[in-house]
Design a protein around this motif. Structure first.
Motif, PDB file in Angstrom:
ATOM      1  N   PHE A 147       0.800  -1.218   0.000  1.00 41.10           N
ATOM      2  CA  PHE A 147       0.000   0.000   0.000  1.00 41.10           C
ATOM      3  C   PHE A 147       0.837   1.275   0.000  1.00 41.10           C
ATOM      4  CE2 PHE A 147      -2.183   3.382   2.382  1.00 41.10           C
ATOM      5  CZ  PHE A 147      -3.278   3.582   1.549  1.00 41.10           C
ATOM      6  N   LEU A 148       1.937   1.304   0.753  1.00 40.49           N
ATOM      7  CA  LEU A 148       2.685   2.554   0.944  1.00 40.49           C
ATOM      8  C   LEU A 148       3.177   3.175  -0.362  1.00 40.49           C
ATOM      9  CD1 LEU A 148       3.697   4.610   2.936  1.00 40.49           C
ATOM     10  CD2 LEU A 148       5.760   3.228   3.274  1.00 40.49           C
ATOM     11  N   PRO A 149       3.784   2.415  -1.305  1.00 42.05           N
ATOM     12  CA  PRO A 149       4.223   3.056  -2.561  1.00 42.05           C
ATOM     13  C   PRO A 149       3.076   3.720  -3.313  1.00 42.05           C
ATOM     14  CG  PRO A 149       5.197   0.876  -2.346  1.00 42.05           C
ATOM     15  CD  PRO A 149       4.162   0.983  -1.269  1.00 42.05           C
ATOM     16  N   LEU A 150       1.893   3.137  -3.255  1.00 49.50           N
ATOM     17  CA  LEU A 150       0.745   3.732  -3.933  1.00 49.50           C
ATOM     18  C   LEU A 150       0.304   5.011  -3.237  1.00 49.50           C
ATOM     19  CD1 LEU A 150      -1.339   0.463  -4.521  1.00 49.50           C
ATOM     20  CD2 LEU A 150       0.136   1.649  -6.168  1.00 49.50           C
ATOM     21  N   ALA A 151       0.324   5.005  -1.912  1.00 43.91           N
ATOM     22  CA  ALA A 151      -0.104   6.178  -1.155  1.00 43.91           C
ATOM     23  C   ALA A 151       0.873   7.334  -1.302  1.00 43.91           C
ATOM     24  CB  ALA A 151      -0.262   5.807   0.314  1.00 43.91           C
ATOM     25  N   LEU A 152       2.147   7.051  -1.571  1.00 45.40           N
ATOM     26  CA  LEU A 152       3.151   8.108  -1.727  1.00 45.40           C
ATOM     27  C   LEU A 152       3.148   8.715  -3.127  1.00 45.40           C
ATOM     28  CD1 LEU A 152       6.131   6.469   0.200  1.00 45.40           C
ATOM     29  CD2 LEU A 152       4.686   8.373   0.961  1.00 45.40           C
ATOM     30  N   ASP A 153       2.425   8.085  -4.057  1.00 44.15           N
ATOM     31  CA  ASP A 153       2.345   8.597  -5.429  1.00 44.15           C
ATOM     32  C   ASP A 153       1.242   9.651  -5.493  1.00 44.15           C
ATOM     33  OD1 ASP A 153       2.267   9.120  -8.097  1.00 44.15           O
ATOM     34  OD2 ASP A 153       1.815   7.066  -8.735  1.00 44.15           O
ATOM     35  N   ARG A 154       1.632  10.928  -5.480  1.00 42.19           N
ATOM     36  CA  ARG A 154       0.659  12.020  -5.428  1.00 42.19           C
ATOM     37  C   ARG A 154       0.237  12.512  -6.815  1.00 42.19           C
ATOM     38  NH1 ARG A 154       0.069  14.257  -0.386  1.00 42.19           N
ATOM     39  NH2 ARG A 154       1.415  13.352   1.216  1.00 42.19           N
TER      40      ARG A 154
END
Length: 731
Positions: free
Chosen positions: A102-109
């Motif tokens: 999940f984290l890499p997706l959440a960091l993609d703004r």
């Protein structure tokens, strides 16, 4: 230029500039208004489809087999998420999503929308996450529940993400079940600096789908699935299937497969598990197919149940090899031949009936074309026409080799024996109801044709009863509930080896109960059992367990009357198709056979020669579909005009059929146009001189095109309601 002139020029320039600006402004406001509004919205809005609440699938006893319930999914705009790492840790702690995923997706703004979870979570968990992370937003969706679980399996099918149906009734009726999707728009600042969360607007509310009521009985389905799984595991087999029907109406009460899909386990949603083996797999049926030979012999009047048959002590030479029986038998009665499942005896009975009667019977029983059952991917099976048979085909087909069938075809064929001789269409879908509860479509039992006479059906039921009491099917007997049926042990043909395997078998049993008044029919096939290979030891016990379990909870009477109550004997006795004998004079033997078979007739050849010189009944005479047409062969007659061949009648034929006839003449020909023959030269019946050229002109003909369509797609669709029970004669 004077000062006044320069002032006027400057003023004219300002006026011109203002006119250009005003014109451009008017153009943007009036002409390109919609385009610029769309571009502005594209930078701020994300459109999301809202699936409609999918309709329910319900059993005949009122149990819900599949239903959709509302659920709350979570989404987020990564641009507004203040602490992505904290959310990722929390999701992993709650077992919702992996932190690393999940984290890499959440960091993609760069994206304005991200699904956090679409799983069905407790409301308490969702409320806690919303309180901790205000940037999260709830998206209303639905979850598909299947109360029978894996017991419903591939027959019901499953629904994946975004309302995509996978297999079974879910896929077959997906359009009716899914309704009309809605639409939602999430609105946000293109830079992310203005909004503190997602603004959501539903632009179109979804419309729920229709409900589907089936003929499946929930308890019968559970029992069939459980007993099949136990049997497959017990025999250490590769898989298997079970079909349970009402032989008096054609209603499918259960259809189970193993291995199968578990709606709660997406890992099981593999193509092989989603396959409805009973309708999608075509296989050589083995000895369960022997009823075709016995029915042909009884209908042709060449055998009686007590007639003696010499089974040659279990070994017989035939063209191309030797046929053997599992046990050596000398002289047996016809009933004993079926009871002991003698391949040799069955082959002799098929030879007594003859090629035409045997072929007519296997087609009449419904082998070859699709049955039209309401499930996707139905196979047709493969039944060769007699002109393609080898010298041993009649004998080997009699015990279930060289042909292929499906489980549902077998079920309907045995149903015809059980119900007195009528082939029915399998009935699985009962009705569709709109969200308002209005019945929009309903299906009733449908008779396709009479296969055998009632007294022949009764004789076959008695003989199949003997199989259970004194033959190979003893393990199918249910105490106090007399059963009848036929065992099957079929060697699997291995294409890569080019031969039948001595290690891989299909073990089967097809039967019904009680034998003298059949109320329930069950087909069991087990694929590649290893502890034992014989149908009497592998499949018959599964049949006994299923029928024994059902005896105590046998479903009540169908809401549809039995076929006997709905169809008069007269309507079935006078339902043959009538056709005219096509012009085959002058054609080669192989071409004449093909022409007759395509016309629904059975060719028989007399004499020797290289072409047909006469036929009985004569060309043009009307006769029933399936009638025998005798072809008299003769040699080419040489006269002063040449080879003595006559121009066949080609008018109204399709291009393919016309060219087949022309090529058989071995003379030059020319074809112009496409479609159906509208002109020919020379005329039909004219004697052709040596080397004479022939020509045909083709053109479109809507009537002929419609007939061709019906002939080629007879079972392709069931989009229209069946209406009342009707008796039809079909090939």
């Amino acid at each position: 230029m004077t000062r006044a002139g320069r002032v006027r020029l400057l003023q004219a320039g300002f006026v011109g500039a203002w006119c250009v600006l005003l014109g451009r402004s008017a153009w943007l406001q009036l002409v390109e208004h919609d385009r610029w509004i769309a571009r502005a919205r594209a930078g701020h809005e994300t459109s999301i489809e809202l699936p409609a609440i999918r309709g329910e699938i319900v059993s005949s006893d009122g149990v819900t087999l599949a239903r959709s319930v509302p659920k709350r999914s979570l989404a987020v705009d990564p641009r507004h998420l203040s602490d992505p790492e904290k959310l990722a840790d929390r999701l992993q702690e709650l077992g919702i999503r992996s932190r690393d995923e999940f984290l890499p997706l959440a960091l993609d703004r760069r994206k304005g929308f991200l699904w956090v979870t679409r799983s069905m979570l407790p409301n308490e968990t969702i409320d806690r996450l919303l309180a901790e992370f205000p940037a999260l937003d709830v998206v209303p969706e639905s979850a598909r529940l299947h109360p029978l679980g894996a017991a419903g399996g591939a027959t019901i099918g499953v629904v994946g993400r975004d309302d995509v149906a996978l297999g079974g009734l879910e896929a077959r009726f997906s359009t009716e079940l899914q309704g009309r999707a809605g639409a939602m728009v999430s609105v946000g600042d293109a830079t992310g600096g203005e909004f503190q969360g997602l603004a959501v607007e539903i632009t179109r509310a979804p419309s729920p789908g229709s409900d589907l009521r089936t003929t499946l009985h929930s308890r019968v389905q559970e029992i069939a699935a459980a007993r099949l799984e136990q049997g497959v595991v017990r025999e250490r087999a590769k898989g298997g299937f079970v079909i349970v029907t009402r032989p008096q109406t054609g209603e499918v009460l259960a259809m189970a497969h193993y291995p199968t899909v578990d709606p709660e386990d997406p890992q099981s949603w593999q193509a092989d598990n989603l396959r409805s083996r009973g309708i999608q797999d075509a296989f050589e049926p083995g000895s369960s197919y022997k009823v075709v030979a016995f029915a042909a012999g009884l209908e042709a009047g060449v055998i009686e149940p007590d007639d003696p048959i010499d089974c040659m002590m279990g070994r017989r030479s035939v063209p191309g090899g030797i046929i053997t029986d599992h046990h050596s038998h000398g002289v047996l009665t016809v009933t004993e031949v079926l009871g002991q499942s003698s391949n040799i005896g069955t082959g002799i009975i098929a030879e007594r009936a003859g090629r035409e009667w045997f072929y007519r019977m296997e087609r009449a029983f419904g082998f070859g074309p699709q049955t039209g059952i309401d499930l996707p991917g139905e196979a047709r099976g493969r039944i060769l026409e007699p002109s393609a048979w080898s010298a041993r085909s009649l004998v080997t087909q009699a015990f279930g080799q060289e042909i292929s069938v499906t489980g549902v075809q077998l079920a309907m064929a045995y149903g015809a024996i059980a119900n007195g001789g009528l082939l029915l269409r399998p009935l699985l879908a009962r009705e569709l109801r709109t969200p308002e509860g209005v019945v929009s479509q309903r299906w009733e039992p449908e008779v396709i044709r009479r296969v055998i006479e009632p007294d022949t059906a009764e004789q076959l039921r008695d003989m199949l009863r003997f199989v259970v009491t004194d033959g190979t099917g003893k393990k199918a007997e249910v105490e106090g509930y007399p059963t009848a049926g036929k065992t099957s042990t079929a060697q699997k043909y291995i294409p890569e080896e080019g031969s039948y395997s001595n290690r891989r078998y299909l073990a089967g049993f097809a039967g019904f109960a009680p034998f003298d008044d059949p109320q329930i029919l069950c087909i069991v096939y087990v694929d590649e059992p290893t502890s034992d290979i014989y149908g009497g030891n592998v499949a018959a016990p599964i049949f006994r367990e299923i029928v024994g379990d059902l005896r105590g909870i046998l479903p009540g009477a169908s809401e549809s009357p039995s076929i006997a109550a709905l169809v008069s004997p007269e309507s079935l006795a006078v339902a043959p198709q009538v056709a005219s004998v096509p012009d085959v004079i002058g054609l080669s033997t192989s071409v004449a056979r093909r022409v007759l078979v395509e016309a629904g007739m059975l060719p028989r050849v007399e004499g020797v020669g290289d072409q047909v010189v006469a036929c009985r009944p004569p060309v043009g005479e009307s006769c029933e579909a399936g009638s025998v047409v005798t072809l008299a062969l003769g040699s080419v007659v040489v006269d002063s005009l040449g080879p003595g061949r006559r121009m066949p009648a080609l008018m109204g034929l399709s291009m393919r059929d016309a060219l087949v006839r022309l090529r058989s003449l071995e003379t030059p020909y020319r074809a112009e146009g496409t479609g159906w023959v509208i002109a020919q030269t020379p005329a039909s019946g004219e004697l052709l001189a040596s080397g004479q050229s022939c020509s045909i002109t083709l053109g479109p003909d809507s009537c002929l095109a419609w007939k061709e369509f019906l002939r080629g797609g007879e079972h392709a669709s069931r989009s229209a309601p069946r209406g009342d029970l009707v008796a039809r004669a079909r090939e």
